[in-house]
Structures are given as C-alpha cells and as structure tokens.
Design an enzyme around this catalytic site. Structure first.
Site, PDB file in Angstrom:
ATOM      1  N   ASP A   1     -51.815 -46.260  20.740  1.00 10.61           N
ATOM      2  CA  ASP A   1     -53.146 -46.001  21.273  1.00 10.61           C
ATOM      3  C   ASP A   1     -53.349 -46.672  22.640  1.00 10.61           C
ATOM      4  OD1 ASP A   1     -55.881 -44.972  20.420  1.00 10.61           O
ATOM      5  OD2 ASP A   1     -56.391 -47.051  20.896  1.00 10.61           O
TER       6      ASP A   1
ATOM      7  N   GLU B   1     -50.032 -42.901  23.888  1.00  5.86           N
ATOM      8  CA  GLU B   1     -51.210 -42.308  24.491  1.00  5.86           C
ATOM      9  C   GLU B   1     -51.353 -42.962  25.868  1.00  5.86           C
ATOM     10  OE1 GLU B   1     -55.946 -41.549  23.704  1.00  5.86           O
ATOM     11  OE2 GLU B   1     -55.105 -43.524  23.400  1.00  5.86           O
TER      12      GLU B   1
HETATM   13  C1  NOJ Z   1     -57.830 -43.314  21.809  1.00 10.01           C
HETATM   14  C2  NOJ Z   1     -58.052 -42.746  20.450  1.00 10.01           C
HETATM   15  O1  NOJ Z   1     -57.426 -41.507  20.346  1.00 10.01           O
HETATM   16  C3  NOJ Z   1     -59.547 -42.693  20.258  1.00 10.01           C
HETATM   17  O2  NOJ Z   1     -59.891 -41.985  19.092  1.00 10.01           O
HETATM   18  C4  NOJ Z   1     -60.069 -44.104  20.227  1.00 10.01           C
HETATM   19  O3  NOJ Z   1     -61.471 -44.072  20.133  1.00 10.01           O
HETATM   20  C5  NOJ Z   1     -59.669 -44.857  21.492  1.00 10.01           C
HETATM   21  N1  NOJ Z   1     -58.300 -44.663  21.836  1.00 10.01           N
HETATM   22  C6  NOJ Z   1     -59.904 -46.329  21.330  1.00 10.01           C
HETATM   23  O4  NOJ Z   1     -58.975 -46.870  20.439  1.00 10.01           O
END
Ligand code: NOJ
Ligand code: CA
Length: 506
Positions: free
Chosen positions: A200, A255
C-alpha cells in the site's frame, strides 16, 4: 527460463468485507472467501489478492492496521487464514496479501506508546515535529480530509504526520527499529505461506528528513507526484531481499500512486525492487482509443526497455467500477478483452466479471470517509432476497439489479459477461503469446486499438473498437477465438468489429 508465475498469472482482488459473509453479521469474512474457491477455480484465476483483514478499528476499513500479525475478529482467525491458504494452494491458486507499510492505525500499540511521552522509546517510530501549535510543519495535505497532513498532539505538544486520516499516523522509515519491525511483519506472513504482497502507498515510505513544503496551490492528486523519494528505493531493495530469502518465488506488487509511467518504472529498480508496480494512468483514461493508445505507448516506452513487466487494471476498491465509468456493458466487455490481452499481468476486481455497476448509496448509509462505498458493495451470489448472504442486513447495499447480476444467474446464461471472462481466462491459459509473448501495435482506423501478440508460432491478433458504430478492420484470413459479444466464435473473421466490441483472432 519459464516466466515467473506473477508474470503469467491473472490476479483477482477480493475486498474481504464484500465477498461473502458466513456468520450473519453482514460483513464478508475469510471463511466466505474459502467457501467460494470452487467458483474461482471455475472462473480460472491464478491468484487472489486480499485487501486487509488485519486487526483494525476500521477508520479506513482495514488500511489502518492495529496489529500486522493477526486477523481482525470481524474476518475470522489466523486458523481461518491458514485454512484458506491451504485450500487455495490445494487448487493451485496463489495468495497475495495486502501490506500497509506507510502508516499504522493510531490504535496500534506502537503509536499508543509513541504518543505517550516525548521520551518513550518508540517516540521516533513516527514522524513528530515541534510546534508552534497554530502552524503545521509544512503545507502537505492529507488524503480524504483535504486538510493538513499534520495533527497536533496536545498531550506532548507536537505535530504528527499522516498522509491519510489523522487515525493513520505515518511510520518513520528513517528509524532502523521500524525497518526491522516491519520486515518481521513480512516474515510473519511469508512463514504462513503467502505468495506475495500488495504494498500500500509504498512509494511514500522513504520521506526525506527535511519534509520540505510542496510547491504552493497543488491539489491532493498533484501532491502525489511529490511523494517520490530517493530513499524509498533503498528501502525497497531491503524489502526485496527479505522476500528473496524465501523459496517459492514470493513477489511484491506496489501501489506506486504516481501518475507518471516513467517515474513508476523506477520502482522496479534494476530488477531488485518491486516485482510489479500498479499502472494507474489507464484507470483515469476515458473510453477513447487515443487516450488508451497513449497510455499503452507509454508503458511500451518506459517499462519494456528496462525489462520491467507491466500490469493492467480497470477497477479496484478505490475507484468507480469501469462498468459504471464507461457507461455500458458492451464497453465493459470490450475493456475486459483489452485488459486480458495486453502484455502484462492483469488484476481483476471481484464483481467485474459480473458486470457490476457501483451501488447507489443512500446518504444515511455512507460509511467511507473517502467516498468509495459504491465500488465496495457486496457481491450477489444468487437471486434470493439476500443474494446468498446469510442476512439482508449487509454492511452496504447491493449493486443495481443484483438478482440478475448474481453469480448463479449469470452462470446459467451462456452469453453473459461472466462466461466472457471465463473464456478470456481460458484463452490466455492456452496461449503463450497472450501470457508472455511480444507485443506490436497494428495500424487501424482511429477508433480502434489493434495489436499482435506472438511467442514462437503462437500468434493472436486483438482488435478493440471504441466507437459506437461498427468498423471495418481487414486483417486477412483469421478465425475468431473470443468475441466480446460472443458472436461468431470459431468462425472466420468477417473483417468487421461491432460497435463497442472486441475480438481475439488467431
Ligand atoms: C491505498 C488503498 O488502496 C486505499 O484503499 C487506502 O485508503 C489508502 N491506500 C491508505 O492506506
Ligand atoms: Ca461475517
């Protein structure tokens, strides 16, 4: 050398809250996922990615972790998790779990200690800065709130940093103890047999020590471009070494929410950082051949030369579903052909194979501070009142037309979008060209994206027509293997692609 599994796999993202509830509390759980592995086998996915199921107060529905090494009771137990992994592996399905390294929950014992006093041994595990109390240390903006990314802690008279909610304080990855503790959380799940991690907002972990102001007047999306720190690359090489110390080809997909393909490419390092990075610019592409064409070219230009393997995604738990964005099922079907034939690893989001639209959420049922409830609605499994869930009182309402859009109803309908996804996955599995072959764009009319995939004598030609009218794309004598509307499969290609349609030819 055969390609590693994460290059040829089709990954299926599951948002655990919304997949299937088994204990009647209206929230999906690990046992619900395990009970549907036969469905995933029938569909033909190779791997599942589970959004967070860890202990959490759920301020951000699990992306605020209070214990990285446990399952929240809402989702089940560690035993349930072990059983899920064993059963998935028994069917040849890999398991990828989410890992949230940028921030913890404010309820995590590490933060509880950190904020308890200025001289607590864990004080430096988070990003603290001194006052004055009326001026935050810099101009960074938090996601979701749009307000300062700093919250004042009156008890210890200092600011702490949170790129997301105030309940999600950022970890200080400049502290070696944090690095060691976070590596241990990876080992915890690696020891339990997971095949990889979806990491993440991983690009943001390596913040510099100066925490300088952003250029003025940037909005939140523009600010994401600046959370791109040299130090993150060192941290990723260490993380990769932890993964590579295990047998079995464990992987990391990051991500990297930076909307520049060239800069995302850096996160693959020299093959020693992330194995894969999400490619988000297409998520923001309208249904338009030129817009998609530019994004495809950028991937070819930026990723291929450095041997970085691309990824493709149309929907996830953070954005409006592509069926809703693109406005028709025909387009969603054609987009699925594109997603599953481009060169790279495709990520499906549970429910897109049903052609689900975003749910309409009445004001009194909105729960997400980021406004993302619509794409997180429960999956309908059948046409009963509760659609296969043990209760009609689900945590969010179902998406539109749930009886017809259910797994059971669409399974009974050979022409459904569900069967299209199944045929697409089967076509990929049968074709080295589609799984890992070369990619070459072909000339065609403006409304069309056409390309060839090839590996040895295995060859496929894909044509996607973005226009609302049929279009002639003469390509010689070929056979239709899969068509987005199901017409003509197994027959000779007519040279015409229907409106908002797509074909795989061989
Ligand atoms: C990206 C995640 O996909 C999202 O759902 C989340 O709210 C944020 N990162 C914070 O962790
Ligand atoms: Ca439940």
């Amino acid at each position: 050398m055969p390609a590693p599994w994460w290059q040829t796999a089709v990954v299926y993202q599951i948002y655990p809250r919304s997949f299937l509830d088994t204990n009647g509390d209206g929230v999906g759980d690990l046992e619900g996922i395990r009970s549907k592995l036969d469905y995933l086998t029938w569909l033909g996915v190779d791997a599942i990615w589970l959004s967070p199921f860890y202990t959490s107060p759920m301020a951000d529905f699990g992306y605020d972790v209070a214990d990285y090494c446990n399952v929240d009771p809402l989702f089940g137990t560690l035993d349930d998790f072990d059983q899920l992994v064993a059963d998935a592996h028994g069917r040849g399905i890999r398991v990828i779990v989410d890992w949230v390294p940028n921030h913890t929950s404010d309820q995590h014992p590490w933060f509880v200690e950190s904020r308890s006093s200025r001289d607590n041994p864990k004080r430096d595990w988070y990003v603290w800065r001194d006052g004055p109390a009326d001026t935050p240390p810099n101009n960074w903006i938090a996601n979701f709130t749009g307000e300062s990314a700093w919250t004042w802690d009156a008890a210890t008279s200092a600011w702490y940093l949170h790129l997301f909610l105030p309940e999600q304080p950022d970890l200080n990855w400049n502290n070696p103890e944090v690095i060691a503790a976070m590596h241990d959380t990876l080992r915890f799940w690696l020891d339990r047999g997971v095949d990889g991690f979806r990491m993440d907002v991983v690009h943001a972990i390596g913040k510099g020590t100066d925490l300088a102001d952003m250029p003025p007047d940037l909005n939140r999306l523009e600010q994401t471009l600046f959370h791109d720190y040299p130090r993150t690359h060192d941290l990723l090489r260490d993380i990769r070494r932890v993964l590579d110390s295990y047998t079995g080809d464990r992987m990391a997909v990051g991500e990297v929410y930076i909307l520049s393909t060239a800069r995302v490419a850096e996160y693959y390092g020299a093959g020693d950082e992330l194995n894969l990075a999400f490619n988000f610019p297409p998520l923001h592409a309208p249904w338009d051949a030129a817009a998609w064409g530019r994004r495809i070219e950028r991937v070819v230009q930026e990723l291929d030369p450095r041997g970085a393997w691309p990824t493709w995604v149309l929907s996830n738990h953070d954005v409006v579903r592509h069926r809703t964005r693109y406005g028709s099922e025909a387009r969603a079907r054609a987009a699925a052909v594109l997603l599953l034939t481009l060169r790279g690893t495709p990520f499906l989001y549970a429910g897109e194979e049903l052609g689900l639209e975003d749910a309409v959420i009445p004001a009194d049922r909105v729960v997400d501070p980021g406004g993302r409830d619509g794409c997180r609605a429960p999956i309908p499994w059948n046409s009963d009142d509760s659609h296969g869930w043990p209760t009609t009182e689900t945590w969010l309402p179902f998406p539109p037309d749930p009886a017809h859009r259910s797994v059971a109803a669409l399974t009974d309908e050979p022409s459904s979008i569900l069967h299209l996804y199944r045929r697409l996955l089967a076509a990929r599995h049968d074709s080295p060209a589609l799984q890992s072959g070369n990619f070459a764009l072909l000339n065609g009319p403006d409304s069309v994206i056409a390309f060839e995939r090839s590996a040895g004598d295995d060859r496929r030609v894909i044509v996607v027509n973005f226009a609302a009218a049929q279009v002639a794309v003469p390509l010689g004598e070929l056979t239709v293997e899969v068509s987005s509307d199901g017409a003509g499969e197994g027959a000779a290609y007519s040279g015409v692609v229907p409106a908002s349609g797509a074909v795989i030819l061989r």
